[in-house]
Write a protein that holds these residues in place. Structure first.
Motif: not given
Lengths: 278, 325, 335
Positions: B187-191, C280-291
């Motif tokens: 259920a998770l994304d590739v990365s 590393k880390g995770m995908v930022p969610s919409a509304g929290n995108f950096s400038t």
């Protein structure tokens, strides 16, 4: 709608549904043929008040000595009529309003649903009384009043199902194929609304019969001495202990009627779901 | 590897589900979810079951934990036949074997904080003082990489990958020897997938775990497992060391399955073995070899007799009539 | 217009009432899709790839809206250019299913359980053609044979729940192609299917491409599917296109660190039991995108400039665009 005949045929094949259709038909027939079936006039005093059921008066007599059996049969006319028409008005209008609100959302939805909320906020009896003071007394006004009271409940139910159905992928698919909005609503969204809608209708039916009783008790619905199941019940309330038959028989008829509609609604929902077909 | 002690020995496992029909809900047939499955899992090893949906791999995983009762067969864990255990001893046994679910969204109770979610298995299996509990929680959060400051949060406040870490922590906090991981990264994304796979491998090394890894993703299975069993319609059709199976697949189904993996490079030339049709229904499996009606090499015997598994190379078993002598 | 579809400066808004500015789920999308092109859109969940394609169909679900200044221009079969943004619903209905059609991810839920396969194919036909019932039947039958459905005559009378996922996806393709559209949007068409069935469907789509003049937008998270089916690829990350190039360039001359990370986490799979490459880390969610660059805090090669200023999407070679300061002349030296 499409396959209407087929739906009826399928419904007839279900034994439970068949019992219900026959039962409802019999009740309607009784109501229509009341003058033929009823042994007495509903407002004639035929025996001592509050006589227990006997051979000549099967369901006993009421506090004025009128035949309960005849009154139940005549009462079917009013009660069925009020139930069906009031639910028809409420369900029909609620369906359309709910569909529109649910499908378009945005400000259309906000406006419609706020109006519904206002209607909803009134206690239903109070609202019905309010409406019939505007429309005048009498059976017709009562039916319309009860109908209007029912609109918000239906609108809410329908709107919720429409919003849920809109998220379904096949609804999106239909739109992506170029199906016009009206057809999307009728063909793909409506079937999802039917299940909660039928359940709501059967509930509203019993509600309408009882509301009519309350209104006639307040002198707004059907006027004495004409009987309706609801008004019989509210009259009988005072004599529950001395003459329980006055309560029991109208109640039995109300329960049976509602049950018949309820089970029929259930079967209808099953018939409309092709997944349950073998 | 093969000298390692056998932890799980599953023999001729069979799980059927009744199909209820008619008004009185009587049994009208059976779904043959697991037909006849035998395999062993050694200590500190990852054994994978791979196959397409409906092949019975998840049911197998749940049956060996006795979350589903087997219809037939033996499940021997650490020398004990699990099927002989009564309810209470089985309950005690469970802390040695845990399950990680596929969907990190629905498998965590949304009304419990992370701390509560982690305390629950501890309370069920041990009697610990609050200080000891705290210590366990501290250890596991560090091990799976959950920020200890987030312990008071609820599952919905985490992303999918983080939630999967919480489920893993919940499974491992009782320090089991064995974990069934049922599609833990599907259920998770590739990365994020890569992060969780690395975590599972690290934990295995540090905690000396054995895994039964269940997945339909052939690349993931190749990466994580020592040995692999390919399932088709409730049976293992081929089983062996992962690289043996991937580099030298012998069963026609395994060959087709591996050739169906999408290529990783647009310039790669790939020959594909085409499979016609769909997997038959496990409620009505074909006679003989379950794969015969889709197999390009189908012979007369295939539709009559179920092929026996044979050891064609050391540790490489294939159930196919092509290799009959 | 040379292209079949031109998307310019597309943004999609999630309104947050009157006081707050809307959240931009995607922003500044420019895409050109050529005639007969297989265009891949790849990205992780929440990167905005699906809603971008819904916007092309005019099918954004409430309360999403196409932002100001966006343009989606489509050349219809008469060679006329049409602006899809702000088009009247009646006009949209004429395009949908006829000029642009769509295949969905879940074949099991994308067909209405209430109607037979034939009724659902007829629906697509009846709104765009004047065929009689018998003609529609013949057309449906022929179409089902084209997508290689066995026992087509029987299948037409079946309900969706009688068919397997693979069969239903074929039916979906049949419905999508029956009016010979100019553009087919396939939203993760094989994600819900098993590998062997996925292979069948991808093969089928590749074959059908020969006989139809249709351009395909293939939305997927699976780089393998891209490698199998596409000619040109756009990589989405956090609501932006970060790289766009031919499929070979994406795989072999990768420019953006995110694309590289994705490729590496996939290709390192299978090297038995070695540590996998991870972003590393995770995908930022919409509304929290950096400038700055939206990938900056996950990037191995992040520079100071990346944190403050969002790089533009520039053509670094012919037909190869990338949104990264590393590939913009002067930016590296400056830092």
């Amino acid at each position: 709608m499409r396959r209407f005949g087929q739906t009826i045929k399928d419904l007839w094949r279900d034994p439970m549904a068949r019992v219900c259709i026959v039962g409802i038909f019999l009740i309607i027939l009784t109501a229509v043929l009341a003058p033929v079936i009823a042994p007495y006039q509903p407002d004639h005093m035929i025996a001592a008040p509050k006589s227990a059921p006997a051979k000549d008066y099967l369901f006993g007599t009421d506090n004025y000595g009128r035949d309960v059996f005849s009154r139940v049969i005549y009462g079917a006319r009013v009660s069925l009529w009020v139930g069906l028409i009031a639910v028809g008005i409420g369900a029909g209008a609620g369906y359309v309003v709910g569909m529109i609100a649910g499908y378009f959302e945005g400000w259309t939805d906000t406006v419609i649903m706020r109006i519904m909320d206002i209607l909803f906020a009134f206690p239903s009896i109070l609202l019905a009384i309010l409406i019939s003071t505007v429309l005048g007394r009498g059976l017709g006004a009562t039916m319309v009043a009860i109908g209007i009271v029912n609109i918000p409940v239906f609108a809410r139910t329908v709107r919720a199902s429409v919003i849920a159905a809109k998220g379904l992928e096949y609804v999106k698919n239909a739109q992506s194929v170029g199906v016009k909005t009206v057809y999307v609503l009728i063909r793909h969204i409506s079937p999802n609304v039917i299940a909660p809608f039928t359940v709501q209708s059967t509930l509203a039916l019993s509600g309408a019969i009882l509301t009519e009783a309350a209104m006639s008790f307040l002198g707004l619905g059907i006027q004495p001495p004409d009987p309706s199941w609801g008004s019989m019940l509210s009259e009988a309330r005072a004599f529950m202990e001395q003459a329980p038959w006055m309560v029991i028989f109208p109640t039995i008829f109300i329960v049976i009627t509602i049950l018949l509609f309820n089970v029929l609604g259930d079967s209808l929902r099953d018939v409309l779901d092709p997944k349950l077909k073998l | 590897m093969s000298e390692q002690k056998v932890l799980f020995d599953v023999q001729h496992l069979q799980t059927y589900f009744p199909i209820l029909g008619g008004v009185v809900r009587k049994t009208v047939g059976y779904v043959h979810a697991v037909e006849d499955v035998s395999f062993q899992i050694r200590e500190k090893e990852t054994f994978s079951l791979v196959g397409e949906s409906g092949c019975g791999k998840s049911t197998t995983g749940r049956t060996i934990l006795r979350l589903i009762e087997p219809t037939k067969g033996k499940i021997i864990f650490d020398g004990q036949d699990l099927c002989q255990l009564d309810k209470e001893s089985m309950r005690k046994m469970r802390r040695n074997m845990q399950l990680v679910f596929q969907d990190p969204y629905s498998s965590l109770n949304p009304r419990m904080t992370v701390r509560k979610l982690l305390e629950e298995p501890l309370d069920t299996h041990f009697k610990l003082t609050p200080a000891e509990k705290e210590e366990q929680i501290k250890w596991i959060t560090e091990a799976v990489g959950i920020n200890p400051e987030h312990l008071e949060r609820y599952p919905h406040q985490f992303s999918g990958g983080q939630r999967q870490r919480i489920s893993i922590a919940r499974a491992l906090i009782t320090k089991p020897k064995f974990v069934v991981a049922d599609e833990p990264v599907s259920a998770l994304d590739v990365s994020i997938q890569a992060q969780i796979l690395n975590l599972l491998m690290d934990l295995q090394k540090n905690m000396e775990l054995s895994y039964l890894f269940i997945s339909h993703d052939l690349n993931v299975v190749r990466h994580i497992s020592n040995r692999v069993g390919v399932m088709y319609l409730g049976r293992i059709v081929e089983m062996g060391n992962t690289e043996d199976v991937y580099q030298n697949p012998m069963h026609p189904y395994t060959q087709a399955l591996l050739s169906a993996i999408p290529k990783r490079d647009p310039l790669e030339e790939k020959k594909r073995i085409r499979l016609e049709g769909d997997v038959p229904s496990p409620a009505n499996p074909p006679k003989g070899c379950a794969f015969h009606d889709r197999c390009v090499h189908c012979m007369g015997i295939c539709s009559e007799q179920v092929p026996e598994a044979r050891e064609l190379e050391p540790g490489h078993f294939v159930a196919c009539h092509l290799f009959d002598k | 217009m040379d292209h079949l579809l031109e998307i310019r400066n597309l943004s999609i808004d999630l309104p947050r009432g009157k006081k707050l500015p809307p959240i931009k789920l995607v922003e500044g999308i420019d895409l050109d899709i050529n005639k007969k092109q297989n265009f891949g859109v790849v990205g992780e969940s929440g990167c905005g790839k699906s809603i971008t394609c819904n916007a092309i169909m005019g099918l954004l679900s409430y309360p999403l809206k196409v932002g100001k200044g966006s343009s989606i221009r489509f050349q219809n079969s008469n060679g006329k250019e049409q602006e899809i943004v702000g088009m009247a619903p009646q006009e949209l209905c004429k395009i949908r299913g006829n000029e642009i059609s769509m295949i969905f991810q879940e074949p099991m839920t994308a067909l209405d359980p209430m109607y037979t396969i034939e009724q659902q194919i007829n629906e697509a036909l009846s709104f765009h053609t004047n065929l009689t019932k018998a003609e529609m039947h013949d057309a449906s039958l022929e179409m089902l044979k084209k997508v290689k459905i066995p026992r087509a005559e029987e299948i037409l009378r079946d309900y969706p729940h009688h068919l397997s996922g693979g069969m239903l996806q074929r039916v979906m393709i049949a419905i999508a192609l029956i009016n010979n559209p100019r553009l087919l949007i396939a939203d993760e068409p094989t994600t819900a299917l098993d590998v062997t069935i996925q292979a069948q469907i991808l093969d089928l789509m590749n074959e059908l491409r020969e006989s139809y003049d249709t351009s395909v937008i293939m939305i997927t998270h699976d780089l393998g599917v891209i490698a199998e089916t596409c000619e040109h690829v756009a990589v989405f990350y956090a609501g932006q296109v970060v790289e766009e190039a031919s499929v070979v360039d994406i795989f072999h001359h990768t420019a953006h660190p995110y694309t590289e990370g994705l490729l590496r986490s996939v290709t390192s799979l299978g090297n038995a039991k070695k540590e996998l490459y991870t972003i590393k880390g995770m995908v930022p969610s919409a509304g929290n995108f950096s400038t700055g660059c939206r990938f900056a805090d996950r990037c191995d090669r992040c520079m100071d400039k990346c944190k403050t200023e969002c790089p533009p999407l520039v053509e670094i070679e012919t037909g190869h665009k990338c949104r990264c300061w590393l590939h913009i002349d002067g930016a590296v030296e400056e830092a």
